[in-house]
Design a protein around this motif. Structure first.
Motif, PDB file in Angstrom:
ATOM      1  N   TRP A 158       0.845  -1.043   0.036  1.00 40.59           N
ATOM      2  CA  TRP A 158      -0.045   0.050  -0.108  1.00 40.59           C
ATOM      3  C   TRP A 158       0.897   1.041   0.004  1.00 40.59           C
ATOM      4  O   TRP A 158       0.570   2.178  -0.793  1.00 40.59           O
ATOM      5  CB  TRP A 158      -0.900   0.104   1.038  1.00 40.59           C
ATOM      6  CG  TRP A 158      -1.942   1.229   1.107  1.00 40.59           C
ATOM      7  CD1 TRP A 158      -2.955   1.476   0.649  1.00 40.59           C
ATOM      8  CD2 TRP A 158      -1.496   2.438   1.881  1.00 40.59           C
ATOM      9  NE1 TRP A 158      -3.383   2.509   0.817  1.00 40.59           N
ATOM     10  CE2 TRP A 158      -2.535   3.250   1.826  1.00 40.59           C
ATOM     11  CE3 TRP A 158      -0.472   2.746   2.772  1.00 40.59           C
ATOM     12  CZ2 TRP A 158      -2.522   4.480   2.183  1.00 40.59           C
ATOM     13  CZ3 TRP A 158      -0.491   4.034   3.240  1.00 40.59           C
ATOM     14  CH2 TRP A 158      -1.591   4.921   3.082  1.00 40.59           C
ATOM     15  N   ALA A 159       1.934   1.267   0.962  1.00 36.99           N
ATOM     16  CA  ALA A 159       2.781   2.422   0.941  1.00 36.99           C
ATOM     17  C   ALA A 159       3.429   2.684  -0.466  1.00 36.99           C
ATOM     18  O   ALA A 159       3.662   3.861  -0.897  1.00 36.99           O
ATOM     19  CB  ALA A 159       3.798   2.227   2.062  1.00 36.99           C
ATOM     20  N   GLU A 160       3.934   1.662  -1.056  1.00 39.43           N
ATOM     21  CA  GLU A 160       4.594   1.860  -2.408  1.00 39.43           C
ATOM     22  C   GLU A 160       3.668   2.282  -3.365  1.00 39.43           C
ATOM     23  O   GLU A 160       4.251   3.229  -4.236  1.00 39.43           O
ATOM     24  CB  GLU A 160       5.036   0.602  -3.086  1.00 39.43           C
ATOM     25  CG  GLU A 160       6.134   0.098  -2.035  1.00 39.43           C
ATOM     26  CD  GLU A 160       7.731   0.516  -2.538  1.00 39.43           C
ATOM     27  OE1 GLU A 160       7.489   1.333  -3.483  1.00 39.43           O
ATOM     28  OE2 GLU A 160       8.618   0.362  -1.772  1.00 39.43           O
ATOM     29  N   GLN A 161       2.315   2.073  -3.218  1.00 41.25           N
ATOM     30  CA  GLN A 161       1.646   2.642  -4.283  1.00 41.25           C
ATOM     31  C   GLN A 161       0.995   4.260  -4.022  1.00 41.25           C
ATOM     32  O   GLN A 161       1.008   4.841  -4.942  1.00 41.25           O
ATOM     33  CB  GLN A 161       0.379   1.797  -4.354  1.00 41.25           C
ATOM     34  CG  GLN A 161      -0.726   2.248  -5.393  1.00 41.25           C
ATOM     35  CD  GLN A 161      -1.869   1.101  -5.909  1.00 41.25           C
ATOM     36  OE1 GLN A 161      -1.709   0.174  -5.227  1.00 41.25           O
ATOM     37  NE2 GLN A 161      -2.644   1.597  -6.653  1.00 41.25           N
ATOM     38  N   TYR A 162       0.823   4.348  -2.764  1.00 43.13           N
ATOM     39  CA  TYR A 162       0.190   5.704  -2.281  1.00 43.13           C
ATOM     40  C   TYR A 162       1.031   6.791  -1.376  1.00 43.13           C
ATOM     41  O   TYR A 162       0.621   7.746  -1.624  1.00 43.13           O
ATOM     42  CB  TYR A 162      -0.903   5.357  -1.536  1.00 43.13           C
ATOM     43  CG  TYR A 162      -2.218   4.419  -2.036  1.00 43.13           C
ATOM     44  CD1 TYR A 162      -2.869   5.196  -3.242  1.00 43.13           C
ATOM     45  CD2 TYR A 162      -2.432   3.286  -1.995  1.00 43.13           C
ATOM     46  CE1 TYR A 162      -3.850   4.556  -4.074  1.00 43.13           C
ATOM     47  CE2 TYR A 162      -3.430   2.623  -2.603  1.00 43.13           C
ATOM     48  CZ  TYR A 162      -4.016   3.026  -3.686  1.00 43.13           C
ATOM     49  OH  TYR A 162      -5.164   2.466  -4.295  1.00 43.13           O
ATOM     50  N   LEU A 163       2.140   6.271  -0.764  1.00 44.41           N
ATOM     51  CA  LEU A 163       2.898   7.250  -0.072  1.00 44.41           C
ATOM     52  C   LEU A 163       3.983   8.164  -0.953  1.00 44.41           C
ATOM     53  O   LEU A 163       4.767   7.027  -1.773  1.00 44.41           O
ATOM     54  CB  LEU A 163       3.586   6.872   1.251  1.00 44.41           C
ATOM     55  CG  LEU A 163       2.555   6.265   2.290  1.00 44.41           C
ATOM     56  CD1 LEU A 163       3.379   5.778   3.520  1.00 44.41           C
ATOM     57  CD2 LEU A 163       1.611   7.222   2.623  1.00 44.41           C
ATOM     58  N   GLU A 164       3.999   9.228  -0.932  1.00 42.47           N
ATOM     59  CA  GLU A 164       5.096   9.942  -1.523  1.00 42.47           C
ATOM     60  C   GLU A 164       6.342   9.771  -0.785  1.00 42.47           C
ATOM     61  O   GLU A 164       6.440   9.614   0.452  1.00 42.47           O
ATOM     62  CB  GLU A 164       4.935  11.324  -1.815  1.00 42.47           C
ATOM     63  CG  GLU A 164       4.946  12.054  -0.504  1.00 42.47           C
ATOM     64  CD  GLU A 164       4.771  13.637  -0.812  1.00 42.47           C
ATOM     65  OE1 GLU A 164       4.943  14.421   0.237  1.00 42.47           O
ATOM     66  OE2 GLU A 164       4.456  13.945  -1.947  1.00 42.47           O
ATOM     67  N   GLN A 165       7.518   9.821  -1.446  1.00 40.62           N
ATOM     68  CA  GLN A 165       9.027   9.666  -0.795  1.00 40.62           C
ATOM     69  C   GLN A 165       9.704  10.891  -1.293  1.00 40.62           C
ATOM     70  O   GLN A 165      10.542  10.711  -2.210  1.00 40.62           O
ATOM     71  CB  GLN A 165       9.663   8.124  -0.921  1.00 40.62           C
ATOM     72  CG  GLN A 165       8.856   7.118  -0.442  1.00 40.62           C
ATOM     73  CD  GLN A 165       9.507   5.735  -0.520  1.00 40.62           C
ATOM     74  OE1 GLN A 165      10.571   5.816  -1.136  1.00 40.62           O
ATOM     75  NE2 GLN A 165       8.870   4.727  -0.463  1.00 40.62           N
ATOM     76  N   PRO A 166       9.468  12.109  -0.786  1.00 41.82           N
ATOM     77  CA  PRO A 166      10.067  13.377  -1.115  1.00 41.82           C
ATOM     78  C   PRO A 166      11.716  13.262  -1.231  1.00 41.82           C
ATOM     79  O   PRO A 166      12.506  13.848  -1.956  1.00 41.82           O
ATOM     80  CB  PRO A 166       9.725  14.271  -0.413  1.00 41.82           C
ATOM     81  CG  PRO A 166       9.324  13.719   1.017  1.00 41.82           C
ATOM     82  CD  PRO A 166       8.693  12.314   0.696  1.00 41.82           C
ATOM     83  N   GLU A 167      12.225  12.499  -0.394  1.00 38.86           N
ATOM     84  CA  GLU A 167      13.741  12.272  -0.196  1.00 38.86           C
ATOM     85  C   GLU A 167      14.403  11.006  -0.590  1.00 38.86           C
ATOM     86  O   GLU A 167      15.392  10.545  -0.443  1.00 38.86           O
ATOM     87  CB  GLU A 167      14.213  12.648   1.306  1.00 38.86           C
ATOM     88  CG  GLU A 167      13.910  13.990   1.770  1.00 38.86           C
ATOM     89  CD  GLU A 167      13.885  13.859   3.300  1.00 38.86           C
ATOM     90  OE1 GLU A 167      14.591  12.707   3.860  1.00 38.86           O
ATOM     91  OE2 GLU A 167      13.918  14.884   3.767  1.00 38.86           O
ATOM     92  N   GLY A 168      13.629  10.378  -1.846  1.00 35.69           N
ATOM     93  CA  GLY A 168      14.161   9.216  -2.363  1.00 35.69           C
ATOM     94  C   GLY A 168      13.313   8.020  -1.687  1.00 35.69           C
ATOM     95  O   GLY A 168      12.693   8.207  -0.652  1.00 35.69           O
ATOM     96  N   PRO A 169      13.620   6.825  -2.272  1.00 37.84           N
ATOM     97  CA  PRO A 169      12.919   5.325  -1.870  1.00 37.84           C
ATOM     98  C   PRO A 169      13.487   5.422  -0.362  1.00 37.84           C
ATOM     99  O   PRO A 169      14.318   5.429   0.321  1.00 37.84           O
ATOM    100  CB  PRO A 169      13.707   4.421  -2.660  1.00 37.84           C
ATOM    101  CG  PRO A 169      13.888   5.484  -3.800  1.00 37.84           C
ATOM    102  CD  PRO A 169      14.671   6.511  -3.566  1.00 37.84           C
TER     103      PRO A 169
END
Length: 283
Positions: free
Chosen positions: A102-113
């Motif tokens: 779920w996180a991989e699909q919906y959460l942004e990662q502004p500082e990289g993976p």
């Protein structure tokens, strides 16, 4: 005592899931549970695997997890004490890959993976927002709902205007949508996408087999055949690392999807162009 104005079985379900989230969300709990995957370990072995915690902190965490029924302490004698997963902790492990998916699909990662464990921690923090479970369940059951009508179902014991503070937070987190002030509220695509996670957490908190998640009366009907595919992936223990100086703020090392540093063996899916902000919960 009822927590919501929903039917008794749904109200009990929300209470169980809220309690389960309160149990596993505190910082380091999931990391410690993953570090203890496998045979029971002696305290010295756990210290080596959890080098990011001071011994005094680790002792308190181990005791807390034992009290929660997730770890079992066995003392053969005064010098041989081991800690290992209970059946309840083992049953929790298949839920964790669902949270990562779920996180991989919906959460942004502004500082990289991010690593999988960081994604789990961030996602659990979103789900433990004040009244989050009651609001998500109510919107799933009733569909698009006005703030006042939502309050009578999700927080009936409180003044109805108290619903707006947690609602604003869930809108900011991207789990709930609205077209503006005075307009009704509904689950966002990310909120709907939580179905596998919430169904699995409900099943686990009720002590039912993981396979029963697809039959959940609220979240189950929206699950697809492959919703639980990633749950079969093997969980790997996070590597121990040297404890950082507590006065120095360190940044997590960046990685590419090809590196073998995830907690789970499946490759990360392609992230969509639009991802949710996480409400400022980056650690």
């Amino acid at each position: 005592m009822s927590l919501t104005g929903l039917p008794a079985d749904t109200d009990a379900d929300i209470a169980r899931v809220s309690e389960a989230l309160t149990m596993i969300t505190p910082r380091w709990n999931v990391r410690i549970l993953l570090a203890l995957s496998g045979p029971p370990l002696r305290h010295s072995e756990i210290v080596n695997r959890c080098a990011w915690l001071y011994k005094s902190q680790l002792h308190l965490k181990l005791r807390s997890l034992c009290d929660a029924g997730l770890l079992q302490r066995s003392a053969l004698d005064a010098r041989h004490v081991t800690y290992g997963h209970t059946g309840r902790a083992k049953a929790l492990l298949p839920v964790l890959p669902l949270i990562v998916s779920w996180a991989e699909q919906y959460l942004e990662q502004p500082e990289g993976p991010q690593s999988a464990i960081e994604q789990i921690e961030d996602s659990l923090t979103l789900l433990t927002r004040r009244h989050a479970a009651a609001i998500l369940w109510t919107l799933k059951v009733r569909g698009e709902t006005s703030g006042r009508a939502l309050a009578t179902r999700a927080v009936p014991a409180q003044r109805w205007t108290n619903i707006y503070s947690p609602l604003r937070q869930l809108v900011a987190d991207g789990l709930v949508d609205t077209d503006g002030k005075g307009q009704p509220y509904r689950l966002s695509s990310a909120g709907e996408g939580l179905a596998p996670v919430l169904a699995a957490l409900s099943t686990w908190s009720a002590g039912q087999p993981f396979t029963q998640a697809a039959r959940h009366p609220v979240w189950g009907p929206t699950l697809t055949a492959d919703s639980h595919t990633s749950a079969s992936q093997q969980v790997r223990t996070p590597a121990a690392r040297t404890r950082p100086d507590p006065m120095v703020q360190t940044q997590p090392a960046q990685r590419t999807h090809g590196q073998n540093t995830d907690l789970f063996s499946h490759p990360a899916p392609v992230r969509p162009a639009l991802a949710l902000p996480t409400g400022g919960i980056r650690r």
